[in-house]
Scaffold this motif. Structure first.
Motif, PDB file in Angstrom:
ATOM      1  N   ALA A  21      35.164 -14.873 -64.890  1.00  0.00           N
ATOM      2  CA  ALA A  21      35.520 -14.841 -66.307  1.00  0.00           C
ATOM      3  C   ALA A  21      34.284 -15.017 -67.174  1.00  0.00           C
ATOM      4  N   ALA A  22      33.384 -15.881 -66.754  1.00  0.00           N
ATOM      5  CA  ALA A  22      32.176 -16.136 -67.539  1.00  0.00           C
ATOM      6  C   ALA A  22      31.262 -14.922 -67.552  1.00  0.00           C
ATOM      7  N   VAL A  23      31.066 -14.282 -66.405  1.00  0.00           N
ATOM      8  CA  VAL A  23      30.215 -13.088 -66.343  1.00  0.00           C
ATOM      9  C   VAL A  23      30.776 -11.994 -67.246  1.00  0.00           C
ATOM     10  N   ARG A  24      32.069 -11.817 -67.189  1.00  0.00           N
ATOM     11  CA  ARG A  24      32.697 -10.795 -68.041  1.00  0.00           C
ATOM     12  C   ARG A  24      32.487 -11.120 -69.516  1.00  0.00           C
ATOM     13  N   THR A  25      32.667 -12.365 -69.881  1.00  0.00           N
ATOM     14  CA  THR A  25      32.540 -12.771 -71.284  1.00  0.00           C
ATOM     15  C   THR A  25      31.094 -12.713 -71.751  1.00  0.00           C
ATOM     16  N   PHE A  26      30.176 -13.279 -70.965  1.00  0.00           N
ATOM     17  CA  PHE A  26      28.758 -13.237 -71.336  1.00  0.00           C
ATOM     18  C   PHE A  26      28.244 -11.796 -71.381  1.00  0.00           C
ATOM     19  N   GLY A  27      28.662 -10.990 -70.417  1.00  0.00           N
ATOM     20  CA  GLY A  27      28.183  -9.620 -70.354  1.00  0.00           C
ATOM     21  C   GLY A  27      28.654  -8.768 -71.516  1.00  0.00           C
ATOM     22  N   GLN A  28      29.880  -8.989 -71.954  1.00  0.00           N
ATOM     23  CA  GLN A  28      30.453  -8.158 -73.003  1.00  0.00           C
ATOM     24  C   GLN A  28      30.221  -8.705 -74.405  1.00  0.00           C
ATOM     25  N   ARG A  29      30.178 -10.017 -74.553  1.00  0.00           N
ATOM     26  CA  ARG A  29      30.061 -10.612 -75.876  1.00  0.00           C
ATOM     27  C   ARG A  29      28.687 -11.208 -76.162  1.00  0.00           C
ATOM     28  N   GLY A  30      27.928 -11.448 -75.107  1.00  0.00           N
ATOM     29  CA  GLY A  30      26.626 -12.070 -75.281  1.00  0.00           C
ATOM     30  C   GLY A  30      26.718 -13.580 -75.153  1.00  0.00           C
ATOM     31  N   TYR A  31      25.590 -14.189 -74.804  1.00  0.00           N
ATOM     32  CA  TYR A  31      25.578 -15.624 -74.546  1.00  0.00           C
ATOM     33  C   TYR A  31      25.954 -16.440 -75.776  1.00  0.00           C
ATOM     34  N   MET A  32      25.389 -16.110 -76.921  1.00  0.00           N
ATOM     35  CA  MET A  32      25.614 -16.903 -78.123  1.00  0.00           C
ATOM     36  C   MET A  32      27.056 -16.797 -78.611  1.00  0.00           C
ATOM     37  N   ALA A  33      27.621 -15.585 -78.537  1.00  0.00           N
ATOM     38  CA  ALA A  33      28.972 -15.367 -79.063  1.00  0.00           C
ATOM     39  C   ALA A  33      30.066 -15.867 -78.118  1.00  0.00           C
ATOM     40  N   ALA A  34      29.763 -15.967 -76.841  1.00  0.00           N
ATOM     41  CA  ALA A  34      30.770 -16.392 -75.869  1.00  0.00           C
ATOM     42  C   ALA A  34      31.127 -17.861 -76.084  1.00  0.00           C
ATOM     43  N   MET A  36      33.402 -21.326 -74.583  1.00  0.00           N
ATOM     44  CA  MET A  36      34.017 -21.921 -73.395  1.00  0.00           C
ATOM     45  C   MET A  36      35.537 -21.796 -73.456  1.00  0.00           C
ATOM     46  N   ASP A  37      36.088 -21.828 -74.662  1.00  0.00           N
ATOM     47  CA  ASP A  37      37.539 -21.633 -74.806  1.00  0.00           C
ATOM     48  C   ASP A  37      37.944 -20.256 -74.282  1.00  0.00           C
ATOM     49  N   GLU A  38      37.186 -19.262 -74.668  1.00  0.00           N
ATOM     50  CA  GLU A  38      37.477 -17.883 -74.253  1.00  0.00           C
ATOM     51  C   GLU A  38      37.346 -17.733 -72.743  1.00  0.00           C
ATOM     52  N   ILE A  39      36.315 -18.319 -72.184  1.00  0.00           N
ATOM     53  CA  ILE A  39      36.106 -18.235 -70.742  1.00  0.00           C
ATOM     54  C   ILE A  39      37.231 -18.932 -69.984  1.00  0.00           C
ATOM     55  N   ALA A  40      37.608 -20.118 -70.453  1.00  0.00           N
ATOM     56  CA  ALA A  40      38.688 -20.861 -69.805  1.00  0.00           C
ATOM     57  C   ALA A  40      39.994 -20.078 -69.855  1.00  0.00           C
ATOM     58  N   GLU A  41      40.283 -19.483 -71.006  1.00  0.00           N
ATOM     59  CA  GLU A  41      41.529 -18.713 -71.151  1.00  0.00           C
ATOM     60  C   GLU A  41      41.534 -17.518 -70.214  1.00  0.00           C
ATOM     61  N   SER A  46      42.078 -24.754 -67.913  1.00  0.00           N
ATOM     62  CA  SER A  46      41.799 -25.491 -69.131  1.00  0.00           C
ATOM     63  C   SER A  46      40.297 -25.610 -69.349  1.00  0.00           C
ATOM     64  N   LYS A  47      39.891 -25.758 -70.603  1.00  0.00           N
ATOM     65  CA  LYS A  47      38.471 -25.910 -70.889  1.00  0.00           C
ATOM     66  C   LYS A  47      37.899 -27.169 -70.233  1.00  0.00           C
ATOM     67  N   PRO A  48      38.605 -28.306 -70.230  1.00  0.00           N
ATOM     68  CA  PRO A  48      38.057 -29.479 -69.537  1.00  0.00           C
ATOM     69  C   PRO A  48      37.776 -29.231 -68.058  1.00  0.00           C
ATOM     70  N   LEU A  49      38.598 -28.366 -67.433  1.00  0.00           N
ATOM     71  CA  LEU A  49      38.363 -28.073 -66.021  1.00  0.00           C
ATOM     72  C   LEU A  49      37.069 -27.273 -65.843  1.00  0.00           C
ATOM     73  N   VAL A  50      36.780 -26.367 -66.769  1.00  0.00           N
ATOM     74  CA  VAL A  50      35.525 -25.621 -66.704  1.00  0.00           C
ATOM     75  C   VAL A  50      34.344 -26.588 -66.800  1.00  0.00           C
ATOM     76  N   TYR A  51      34.432 -27.533 -67.737  1.00  0.00           N
ATOM     77  CA  TYR A  51      33.356 -28.514 -67.884  1.00  0.00           C
ATOM     78  C   TYR A  51      33.264 -29.410 -66.653  1.00  0.00           C
ATOM     79  N   LEU A  52      34.394 -29.734 -66.061  1.00  0.00           N
ATOM     80  CA  LEU A  52      34.405 -30.582 -64.868  1.00  0.00           C
ATOM     81  C   LEU A  52      33.689 -29.896 -63.714  1.00  0.00           C
ATOM     82  N   TYR A  53      33.925 -28.602 -63.556  1.00  0.00           N
ATOM     83  CA  TYR A  53      33.342 -27.855 -62.443  1.00  0.00           C
ATOM     84  C   TYR A  53      31.888 -27.468 -62.710  1.00  0.00           C
ATOM     85  N   LEU A  54      31.586 -27.079 -63.949  1.00  0.00           N
ATOM     86  CA  LEU A  54      30.294 -26.443 -64.223  1.00  0.00           C
ATOM     87  C   LEU A  54      29.494 -27.109 -65.331  1.00  0.00           C
TER      88      LEU A  54
END
Length: 230
Positions: A21-34, A36-41, A46-54
């Motif tokens: 999900a992160a590669v797709r989001t970063f690749g299409q939207r760019g690092y600055m625009a991406a 964590m909410d979008e990546i988690a969705e 959940s966003k807290p789980l993304v932060y917990l893992y990464l």
């Protein structure tokens, strides 16, 4: 009847899902625009789980760069067929490169565009991947030159320069191919072979192009454009 327990997804699988999900989001939207909410969705967590893992957005982006870099270098190495003539080895390596970058355009965008433009740490991760590919191509060209004639007058430093030029051309062509409808990996590889191999093929056979003398540079260049090489 008791509640049915669902099987918990292994951490490694869940983490790869987040990275996808992160590669797709970063690749299409760019690092600055991406976000964590979008990546988690997109990952379905959940966003807290993304932060917990990464840990953080920066760590997540670094993990994406490392994963995509490893996948690309492995694809190129696996695609190159040792034991074949030099042109066939280069052809198979280029075809593997363009096949991978076409199949994973978001991963290529992360490596070639986003990682290079959003901080020294990220750029260093991408540079390490590129250095590995350049070193691999350098050794491929050097081995081919040695096979072509037993005592080649081809310094390794010059071969490294040729590898840099070839990898740079492949990177630019991959960007163009991914942005151009209907261009296949095979067509991209053939384009670069037609551009590069005429010169490399002469080098393999010991036929080198030499710059004209300073005194007659313009005249020599003009003559060289209209007369066959001797």
């Amino acid at each position: 009847m008791g509640a049915v327990k669902t099987k918990r997804m292994p951490r490694a699988v869940r983490e790869q899902q987040m990275l996808d999900a992160a590669v797709r989001t970063f690749g299409q939207r760019g690092y600055m625009a991406a976000s964590m909410d979008e990546i988690a969705e997109l990952a379905g967590v959940s966003k807290p789980l993304v932060y917990l893992y990464l840990n953080s957005k920066e760590d997540l982006f670094t993990a994406c760069i490392r994963r995509e870099a490893k996948a690309l270098t492995e694809a190129v190495r696996a695609g190159t067929r040792p034991g074949l003539p030099a042109d066939r080895q280069l052809w198979s390596g280029l075809t593997a490169f363009f096949t991978h970058t076409a199949r994973y355009p978001d991963g290529w965008a992360v490596l070639h565009l986003q990682a290079r433009t959003h901080g020294e740490v990220f750029a260093a991760e991408a540079a390490a991947m590129r250095e590995e590919i350049v070193a691999f191509v350098t050794q491929l060209i050097l081995a081919a030159a040695r096979d072509a004639h037993r005592d080649p007058d081809l310094p390794e430093r010059e071969v490294a320069g040729l590898a840099e030029a070839l990898v740079g051309a492949a990177e630019s062509l991959a960007d163009w191919a991914n942005a151009t409808s209907g261009v296949t990996a095979r067509q991209s590889a053939a384009t670069l072979m037609n551009f590069a191999w005429a010169g490399l093929g002469d080098l393999m056979a010991g036929r080198r192009w030499s710059p004209p003398d300073d005194d007659g540079g313009a005249a020599g260049a003009q003559a060289g454009a209209t007369s066959p090489a001797t």
